[in-house]
Design an enzyme around this catalytic site. Structure first.
Site, PDB file in Angstrom:
ATOM      1  CB  SER A 295      -0.946   0.000   1.199  1.00  0.00           C
ATOM      2  OG  SER A 295      -1.796  -1.117   1.158  1.00  0.00           O
ATOM      3  CG  HIS A 346      -2.673   3.929   3.004  1.00  0.00           C
ATOM      4  ND1 HIS A 346      -4.023   3.666   3.056  1.00  0.00           N
ATOM      5  CD2 HIS A 346      -2.070   2.723   2.882  1.00  0.00           C
ATOM      6  CE1 HIS A 346      -4.225   2.357   2.977  1.00  0.00           C
ATOM      7  NE2 HIS A 346      -3.053   1.768   2.876  1.00  0.00           N
TER       8      HIS A 346
END
Length: 516
Positions: A295, A346
């Protein structure tokens, strides 16, 4: 004469494209109408140049509203657009029969469009171009003369049309060239590696098994604090569950291949790993849990697309701009409201990918000083996250994380380390303080520090009255120290919790015999 109006129309359109940097949006099949636009900072001007003739004001107004509504529905506007102006230029033989002066400038009824202007140019009202140039704040004057000879007029008109189409085709070729700077080979290789490692995880114990994840290199703050920094890289290739894998591999297939086409293979892989490094470091600094997944690197690819948008806003917003921005914002919001999502990784990867794009720059871009500055910023960014993570005791001494560590040390019979870690963790404990005290008492029993063990167990059962293991060990310690009344009280608590347990019954009977 219609051919004369065509000449004027194409002359104006070509001027807007060549001199004023307007971009052609669409043209009608018979080339009677052109739509162009230009974005300047937060302002957008949309220009319609039409040969259509309207006899009445209501027909003109209806056409204006219809076109504005259709355009807004079919184009991607930049984010945080401050002002949109729509200019309708009609090159006609005559004006509508009734008065249309209130359409010259008005507030549009179409959402997102702030101001709407209507201009009707004819041989009797040539000053309308001057009004348009003033309202649109154009920089270059348009001067032309209409050929008197009909054949010359037709020839020049066709030349203008051809030139307009040529500029438009070149612009489309430029866009295609931007998205074909590299074949997405590395994206497919990364997808294959991730899938292979996922099935290997499943075979060796399960991709959701914490011990298996740690063994294969998941982000594990305890290990990293002990020098296992390679976990930042290895964790990028591990995924927790099939849904996690599928989601990330779909993103890598669509976003990864797009970034690789834009930046080329080498730049893509540099951005991917630098973003993954930044995301992993942010996760270390902000998230105590065991973590894995691509991610951080994937959000770095979003950062690369945003960097591309900053460098090429025209192409970015024409092709994918709003979609990319929407997905990024949606994922960040999703991460804020869903606790299991590693939002630190993220956002850390997103920023890291943006900076990394400044390091490698876009193909055919020469900006050595900017790249050097980006390198310095990236180094400060990563080491800043590292320094924060090393000093963020609330994360590094997270009770859940340390319980896992203590359990491993107990199995390895490293009791001195257990007492040290529990002592360091207790000031940050909230819900697992009783369990930490129990493990420290267990270690002290083996280290023969019985008094400290009793104190920890007494605190543990005071905080968690149903803690059977703590009551049992406490009863045994009391028995060992000949404190039979306390031992009997502890045993009675055990029987209240589980009256059918044979070990508790035997201990109770043994204490009764000792008292008699």
């Amino acid at each position: 004469m219609f051919i004369r109006n065509q000449f004027v129309q194409n002359k104006l359109v070509l001027h807007l494209m060549e001199k004023e940097e307007y971009e052609l949006l669409t043209t009608s099949s018979n080339q009677e109408e052109y739509l162009l636009w230009k974005r300047n900072k937060r302002n957008t001007d949309i220009v319609r140049v039409s040969l259509k003739q309207y006899d009445w004001k209501r027909e003109l107004e209806a056409s204006v509203q219809q076109v504005e509504k259709k355009v807004i529905q079919n184009i991607q506007l930049p984010l945080f657009q401050q002002n949109i102006s729509f200019h309708h230029i009609f090159i006609a033989e005559y004006e509508p029969v009734d008065s249309w002066s209130d359409l010259m400038k008005r507030d549009s009824s179409v959402p997102k469009i702030d101001t709407s202007f209507v201009y009707i140019w004819s041989q009797h009202h040539e000053e309308e171009f001057s009004r348009f140039f003033q309202k649109a704040q154009l920089n270059h004057a348009l001067t032309f003369s209409i050929p008197e000879n009909l054949f010359e007029l037709e020839y020049q008109t066709e030349l203008l049309k051809h030139r307009i189409q040529q500029i438009h085709k070149n612009a489309e070729k430029e866009i295609l060239a931007v998205f074909n700077r590299g074949k997405p080979r590395l994206s497919y290789i990364l997808i294959a590696i991730n899938i292979i490692l996922f099935f290997l995880l499943e075979y060796r114990g399960g991709s959701t098994n914490p011990e298996t994840l740690i063994q294969f290199g998941a982000k594990y703050n305890v290990g990293m604090m002990e020098g296992e920094w390679w976990r930042i890289i290895t964790s990028m290739f591990l995924h927790i569950g099939i849904f996690h894998l599928a989601l990330n591999m779909l993103a890598l297939y669509f976003i990864g291949t797009l970034v690789e086409r834009i930046y080329g293979n080498i730049r893509f892989i540099i951005i991917y790993f630098l973003a993954g490094l930044a995301g992993g470091m942010a996760s270390f600094a902000l998230n105590p849990s065991i973590a894995a997944g691509a991610s951080g690197a994937l959000f770095g690819l979003f950062g690369a697309l945003l960097f591309f948008g900053m460098k090429n806003p025209r192409i970015f917003f024409k092709t994918m701009g709003m979609n990319v921005i929407f997905i990024v914002i949606l994922n960040i919001i999703f991460g804020v409201f869903v606790p299991q999502v590693d939002n630190g990784a993220h956002i850390g990867g997103l920023i890291g990918g943006f900076i990394a794009s400044g390091i490698v720059m876009l193909p055919k871009s020469k900006a050595f000083m900017q790249q050097l500055i980006a390198v310095v910023i990236f180094v400060f960014y990563v080491f800043g996250l590292l320094a924060y993570g090393l000093t963020n005791d609330e994360v590094q001494y997270n009770e859940t994380l340390q319980i896992q560590r203590v359990q491993q040390l107990v199995e390895a019979e490293q009791y001195n380390e257990v007492t040290e870690i529990v002592t360091e963790t207790l000031p940050y404990a909230d819900q697992l303080e009783a369990e930490l005290l129990f493990y420290r008492s267990f270690a002290n029993i083996h280290l023969e520090s019985f008094d400290q063990a009793k104190r920890d167990l007494e605190k543990a059962v005071e905080q968690k009255s149903e803690f059977e293991e703590a009551w049992y060990n406490l009863a045994l310690l009391y028995q060992q120290e000949d404190e039979y009344n306390k031992a009997m009280h502890a045993t009675e608590q055990l029987l209240d919790l589980d009256s059918e347990n044979n070990s508790y019954q035997e201990l109770f009977q043994e204490l009764q015999r000792a008292e008699n």
